[in-house]
Enzyme design. Sequence first.
Site, PDB file in Angstrom:
ATOM      1  N   ARG A  62     -24.468   3.294  -5.616  1.00 29.83           N
ATOM      2  CA  ARG A  62     -23.528   2.682  -6.557  1.00 29.83           C
ATOM      3  C   ARG A  62     -24.266   1.657  -7.411  1.00 29.83           C
ATOM      4  O   ARG A  62     -24.808   0.675  -6.902  1.00 29.83           O
ATOM      5  CB  ARG A  62     -22.357   2.011  -5.812  1.00 29.83           C
ATOM      6  CG  ARG A  62     -21.431   3.000  -5.120  1.00 29.83           C
ATOM      7  CD  ARG A  62     -20.665   3.809  -6.138  1.00 29.83           C
ATOM      8  NE  ARG A  62     -19.785   4.806  -5.544  1.00 29.83           N
ATOM      9  CZ  ARG A  62     -20.091   6.083  -5.383  1.00 29.83           C
ATOM     10  NH1 ARG A  62     -21.298   6.516  -5.740  1.00 29.83           N
ATOM     11  NH2 ARG A  62     -19.226   6.924  -4.862  1.00 29.83           N
ATOM     12  N   ARG A  89     -19.106 -10.774 -31.073  1.00 31.29           N
ATOM     13  CA  ARG A  89     -19.529 -10.199 -29.800  1.00 31.29           C
ATOM     14  C   ARG A  89     -20.316  -8.927 -30.094  1.00 31.29           C
ATOM     15  O   ARG A  89     -19.733  -7.888 -30.412  1.00 31.29           O
ATOM     16  CB  ARG A  89     -18.314  -9.912 -28.911  1.00 31.29           C
ATOM     17  CG  ARG A  89     -17.556 -11.148 -28.475  1.00 31.29           C
ATOM     18  CD  ARG A  89     -18.422 -12.071 -27.637  1.00 31.29           C
ATOM     19  NE  ARG A  89     -17.669 -13.160 -27.032  1.00 31.29           N
ATOM     20  CZ  ARG A  89     -18.224 -14.128 -26.299  1.00 31.29           C
ATOM     21  NH1 ARG A  89     -19.548 -14.142 -26.125  1.00 31.29           N
ATOM     22  NH2 ARG A  89     -17.484 -15.075 -25.771  1.00 31.29           N
ATOM     23  N   ALA A 101     -14.237 -20.186 -23.125  1.00 31.41           N
ATOM     24  CA  ALA A 101     -14.667 -19.605 -21.852  1.00 31.41           C
ATOM     25  C   ALA A 101     -16.173 -19.701 -21.729  1.00 31.41           C
ATOM     26  O   ALA A 101     -16.881 -19.917 -22.711  1.00 31.41           O
ATOM     27  CB  ALA A 101     -14.226 -18.139 -21.761  1.00 31.41           C
ATOM     28  N   GLU A 118     -16.725 -26.194 -20.357  1.00 31.98           N
ATOM     29  CA  GLU A 118     -16.636 -25.309 -21.515  1.00 31.98           C
ATOM     30  C   GLU A 118     -15.600 -25.805 -22.527  1.00 31.98           C
ATOM     31  O   GLU A 118     -15.778 -25.638 -23.738  1.00 31.98           O
ATOM     32  CB  GLU A 118     -16.284 -23.892 -21.065  1.00 31.98           C
ATOM     33  CG  GLU A 118     -17.411 -23.174 -20.354  1.00 31.98           C
ATOM     34  CD  GLU A 118     -18.583 -22.847 -21.264  1.00 31.98           C
ATOM     35  OE1 GLU A 118     -18.390 -22.798 -22.501  1.00 31.98           O
ATOM     36  OE2 GLU A 118     -19.697 -22.646 -20.743  1.00 31.98           O
ATOM     37  N   GLU A 122     -17.106 -26.210 -26.192  1.00 28.99           N
ATOM     38  CA  GLU A 122     -16.660 -25.283 -27.238  1.00 28.99           C
ATOM     39  C   GLU A 122     -15.570 -25.868 -28.127  1.00 28.99           C
ATOM     40  O   GLU A 122     -15.443 -25.468 -29.286  1.00 28.99           O
ATOM     41  CB  GLU A 122     -16.148 -23.983 -26.610  1.00 28.99           C
ATOM     42  CG  GLU A 122     -17.228 -23.139 -25.970  1.00 28.99           C
ATOM     43  CD  GLU A 122     -16.777 -21.722 -25.706  1.00 28.99           C
ATOM     44  OE1 GLU A 122     -15.594 -21.400 -25.960  1.00 28.99           O
ATOM     45  OE2 GLU A 122     -17.601 -20.915 -25.235  1.00 28.99           O
ATOM     46  N   GLY A 141     -15.217  -0.927 -11.375  1.00 29.17           N
ATOM     47  CA  GLY A 141     -16.112   0.168 -11.041  1.00 29.17           C
ATOM     48  C   GLY A 141     -17.530  -0.044 -11.514  1.00 29.17           C
ATOM     49  O   GLY A 141     -18.432   0.740 -11.172  1.00 29.17           O
ATOM     50  N   GLU A 145     -18.217  -8.987 -11.655  1.00 27.28           N
ATOM     51  CA  GLU A 145     -17.754 -10.153 -12.420  1.00 27.28           C
ATOM     52  C   GLU A 145     -16.303 -10.482 -12.082  1.00 27.28           C
ATOM     53  O   GLU A 145     -15.443  -9.612 -12.008  1.00 27.28           O
ATOM     54  CB  GLU A 145     -17.865  -9.886 -13.921  1.00 27.28           C
ATOM     55  CG  GLU A 145     -17.395 -11.065 -14.777  1.00 27.28           C
ATOM     56  CD  GLU A 145     -17.460 -10.779 -16.261  1.00 27.28           C
ATOM     57  OE1 GLU A 145     -17.275 -11.715 -17.042  1.00 27.28           O
ATOM     58  OE2 GLU A 145     -17.694  -9.613 -16.632  1.00 27.28           O
TER      59      GLU A 145
END
Length: 222
Positions: A62, A89, A101, A118, A122, A141, A145
């Site tokens: 895995r 991103r 975040a 944060e 930020e 899967g 995280e």
Amino acid sequence: MADHTRPVIEETTGASAKVADAPESWPVERSEERYRGAKCGMRTDWVEMPGANGDGRTVAARDYMDHPGAAAIVALDDQGRVLVQRQYRHPTRHTLWELPAGLIDGEGEGPLATARRELVEESSLRAATWHKLPDFFPSTGFSNERIHVFLARDLSEVPAEEIDFVREHEETDLAAEWLPLPEAVRAVLEGRLHNGATVIGILAAHAASQDGFASLPAASDD
């Protein structure tokens, strides 16, 4: 007369009480780190699993991303508005409107301490009141995280001279907007927001607002 303006939260009993995620770890025959970068790594575990039709056991490889976890903040001001920030991103080739975040990567730092840090770095904000919103695994899967989401209220601005942080790279182009919480919910339901922590945090905060946040647990790193 019954109050139909607030949801009724009933005690969880019977079969529904069994529906709860729980820690569990199947035996790992061996593990190999394939890659280690600045923010995360890639690892292969060879995991012992049940054989076909329950016949004996087998070992399956895995691959997964080994990630330190993150914290996200629903910063709600005294007008009932939530802070969202626009950031590029690169993996998605999108600019996304997101909650403040960041990674849980400070030395000895827990999720709440990361959230406090944060929010200052930020957004130049502090919060006097913190509550815990649902945490989640964004890609079960593929990655270990875990993102912890917090509700931050009673906000105040942090003077610039107290901020020991220099924004760089994508963060130099941050743009901010304050959205009334119902409008933020509408943006989620209309498909205008796509960041997972932002979607979950906004919907959870809106649900919790129906009883004035009384059902939320206080945030703690204990």
